[in-house]
Design an enzyme around this catalytic site. Structure first.
Site, PDB file in Angstrom:
ATOM      1  N   GLY A  92      11.366   2.475  -4.176  1.00 50.13           N
ATOM      2  CA  GLY A  92      12.441   2.168  -3.223  1.00 50.13           C
ATOM      3  C   GLY A  92      13.789   2.106  -3.924  1.00 50.13           C
ATOM      4  NE  ARG A 118       7.523   3.909  -2.379  1.00 48.17           N
ATOM      5  CZ  ARG A 118       8.501   3.259  -1.758  1.00 48.17           C
ATOM      6  NH1 ARG A 118       9.046   3.761  -0.685  1.00 48.17           N
ATOM      7  NH2 ARG A 118       8.930   2.090  -2.204  1.00 48.17           N
ATOM      8  CG  ASP A 129       4.987  -3.565  -7.891  1.00 45.47           C
ATOM      9  OD1 ASP A 129       5.662  -2.730  -7.265  1.00 45.47           O
ATOM     10  OD2 ASP A 129       4.147  -4.297  -7.341  1.00 45.47           O
ATOM     11  CB  THR A 179      12.809  -3.646  -6.215  1.00 39.40           C
ATOM     12  OG1 THR A 179      12.393  -4.188  -4.954  1.00 39.40           O
ATOM     13  CG2 THR A 179      12.417  -4.611  -7.303  1.00 39.40           C
ATOM     14  CG  ASP A 218      11.564  -5.745  -1.607  1.00 38.83           C
ATOM     15  OD1 ASP A 218      12.395  -5.714  -0.684  1.00 38.83           O
ATOM     16  OD2 ASP A 218      10.691  -4.869  -1.765  1.00 38.83           O
ATOM     17  CG  ASP A 266       8.899  -7.048  -5.008  1.00 35.96           C
ATOM     18  OD1 ASP A 266       9.649  -6.621  -5.906  1.00 35.96           O
ATOM     19  OD2 ASP A 266       8.178  -6.308  -4.321  1.00 35.96           O
ATOM     20  NE  ARG A 312       7.411  -3.628  -1.960  1.00 37.09           N
ATOM     21  CZ  ARG A 312       7.048  -2.850  -2.979  1.00 37.09           C
ATOM     22  NH1 ARG A 312       6.402  -1.736  -2.748  1.00 37.09           N
ATOM     23  NH2 ARG A 312       7.326  -3.179  -4.220  1.00 37.09           N
TER      24      ARG A 312
HETATM   25  P1  ADP Z   1       8.204   0.673  -6.656  1.00 39.71           P
HETATM   26  O1  ADP Z   1       8.464   1.107  -8.051  1.00 39.71           O
HETATM   27  O2  ADP Z   1       9.451   0.369  -5.893  1.00 39.71           O
HETATM   28  O3  ADP Z   1       7.176  -0.443  -6.591  1.00 39.71           O
HETATM   29  P2  ADP Z   1       6.143   2.555  -5.756  1.00 39.71           P
HETATM   30  O4  ADP Z   1       5.066   1.539  -5.730  1.00 39.71           O
HETATM   31  O5  ADP Z   1       6.228   3.498  -4.621  1.00 39.71           O
HETATM   32  O6  ADP Z   1       7.599   1.904  -5.862  1.00 39.71           O
HETATM   33  O7  ADP Z   1       6.000   3.388  -7.122  1.00 39.71           O
HETATM   34  C1  ADP Z   1       6.906   4.398  -7.456  1.00 39.71           C
HETATM   35  C2  ADP Z   1       6.205   5.556  -8.126  1.00 39.71           C
HETATM   36  O8  ADP Z   1       5.607   5.120  -9.355  1.00 39.71           O
HETATM   37  C3  ADP Z   1       5.045   6.151  -7.335  1.00 39.71           C
HETATM   38  O9  ADP Z   1       5.458   7.079  -6.381  1.00 39.71           O
HETATM   39  C4  ADP Z   1       4.262   6.856  -8.440  1.00 39.71           C
HETATM   40  O10 ADP Z   1       4.839   8.088  -8.795  1.00 39.71           O
HETATM   41  C5  ADP Z   1       4.408   5.865  -9.592  1.00 39.71           C
HETATM   42  N1  ADP Z   1       3.240   4.962  -9.623  1.00 39.71           N
HETATM   43  C6  ADP Z   1       2.983   3.928  -8.805  1.00 39.71           C
HETATM   44  N2  ADP Z   1       1.785   3.346  -9.098  1.00 39.71           N
HETATM   45  C7  ADP Z   1       1.283   4.018 -10.132  1.00 39.71           C
HETATM   46  C8  ADP Z   1       0.079   3.924 -10.911  1.00 39.71           C
HETATM   47  N3  ADP Z   1      -0.848   2.996 -10.651  1.00 39.71           N
HETATM   48  N4  ADP Z   1      -0.107   4.804 -11.911  1.00 39.71           N
HETATM   49  C9  ADP Z   1       0.833   5.753 -12.173  1.00 39.71           C
HETATM   50  N5  ADP Z   1       1.977   5.911 -11.484  1.00 39.71           N
HETATM   51  C10 ADP Z   1       2.216   5.079 -10.493  1.00 39.71           C
END
Ligand code: ADP
Length: 362
Positions: free
Chosen positions: A14, A75, A106, A128, A130, A132, A174
């Site tokens: 995000g 994403r 995260d 982020t 949030d 969070d 979230r």
């Molecule tokens: P945020 O970083 O805001 O929490 P996301 O959870 O959508 O957002 O994660 C962002 C990107 O990080 C994902 O689209 C993916 O490319 C990568 N990512 C997320 N989780 C994993 C994971 N368990 N292993 C590898 N890459 C990941």
């Protein structure tokens, strides 16, 4: 100091106001240290598809005032696959990218640890809205988002007051209620519902009825998007809309519902976000150049410092009751105690703020 040729910078997950300020700080400081900075377009997808731009000092001119992320975000599910990771590593090798700084939440840090496992040193910077991430007191974007919510709540207050109305407002976050809670206090909301605390619906409705008797006209209730209820058909639904109907039915006060959604994400970053992003960006590049990897830059008691990413992610899961079997196996009993203390600290912060709402509502 290690001999780095090029550092890759990406924003992922995000978007958050202030991400651009972080990219700018990293790119400028890297160049001052004689290291080239490369922007990876569209998060991890840009790494897979080799979408890169050269971040000269000029390339980051005028981005500090801009919301969103000029490197774009995505994403990217492919990054979680072996093939995706192989392509990402190939892009790094081919373009002499010796290390990566990933700005996000995260999920982004999970991706960063995967890159580090595959031999690319990585450092995470929290971005982020949030707030969070359990490991850090503050995430870049949070202040701007809260201020946006307060501004909107102030506007709604005007019209609620004019028409003697109640407005239930759902805000992003979230499974973290911090935006709702802090903005709710600052905007003088009568009640706030967040995922971290039990919400006393009956008491809230009584509070509204009694406020009406005291001739209060405008009333604001803030609900975090992570709070759910059950509708008449037994379906899990966002709580805000349910509460709006209930308040109207039980108090007789005209009650509106507003979902702020992505409005809260955009906009010019506040001073707090620009400053913290710049400080965190500088810390990230310093750590990389010292040869460090697998760390996330955090704020702790007003200081910018860092924490092991795996520790941070595990503490986060612990706080959110999402620990999986074996998650704690890699940690010593002392580290586990440290995580528990961190979770307790966060819970206490939320509980203390939550009491304020009840103490000062009419
Ligand atoms: P945020 O970083 O805001 O929490 P996301 O959870 O959508 O957002 O994660 C962002 C990107 O990080 C994902 O689209 C993916 O490319 C990568 N990512 C997320 N989780 C994993 C994971 N368990 N292993 C590898 N890459 C990941």
């Amino acid at each position: 100091m290690k001999n780095f040729r090029r550092i890759g910078i990406l924003t992922s997950g995000g978007d958050a106001p202030g991400m651009n300020a972080a990219v700018r700080a990293i790119a400028r400081k890297a160049r001052k240290q004689g290291v080239e900075a490369v922007g990876i377009i569209g998060g991890y997808a840009g790494l897979i598809n080799e979408k890169l731009i050269n971040l000269t000092s000029g390339a980051v001119s005028n981005v500090i005032t801009k919301g969103g992320t000029f490197l774009y975000s995505d994403r990217c599910l492919e990054f979680k696959t072996e093939e995706g990771m192989a392509k990402a590593i190939e892009t790094c090798k081919k373009n002499n990218i010796d290390a990566i700084i990933a700005i996000g939440g995260d999920g982004t840090f999970r991706g960063a640890t995967d890159l580090a496992v595959h031999g690319i040193p990585t450092i995470g910077v929290t971005g982020t809205i949030d707030n969070d991430i359990t490991a850090t007191d503050y995430t870049v974007g949070f202040d701007t988002a809260m201020n946006t919510v307060v501004e909107i709540l102030d506007k709604l207050r005007d019209t609620c007051e004019s028409h003697a109305r109640c407005n239930v407002v759902e805000v992003m976050g979230r499974d973290c209620g911090q935006i709702a809670l802090k903005a709710g206090i600052a905007a003088g909301a009568m009640a706030v519902a967040i995922p971290e605390m039990p919400f006393n619906e009956e008491e809230t409705i009584e509070r509204i009825k009694s406020a009406k008797l005291k001739a209060k006209r405008g009333m604001l209730i803030v609900v975090s998007e992570g709070v759910f209820g059950t509708d008449e058909n037994g379906n899990k639904v966002p709580y805000g809309e349910l509460l709006q109907k209930k308040i109207e039915k039980e108090t007789g006060i005209e009650t509106k519902f507003a979902r702020l959604a992505h409005i809260v994400r955009g906009g010019t970053p506040t001073l707090r976000d620009r400053l913290t992003a710049s400080q965190m960006g500088i810390k990230a590049i310093d750590l990389i150049l010292e040869g460090k990897s697998n760390l996330v830059v955090i704020e702790e008691d007003g200081k910018i410092t860092s924490m092991d990413i795996l520790f941070a992610l595990t503490a986060d899961r612990m706080y959110k009751n999402k620990l999986k079997e074996g998650d704690l196996d890699k940690f010593t009993p002392e580290q586990i105690e440290e995580m528990k203390a961190l979770c307790e600290k966060r819970r206490a912060e939320i509980a203390e703020l939550y009491d304020i709402i009840n103490d000062i509502a009419l």
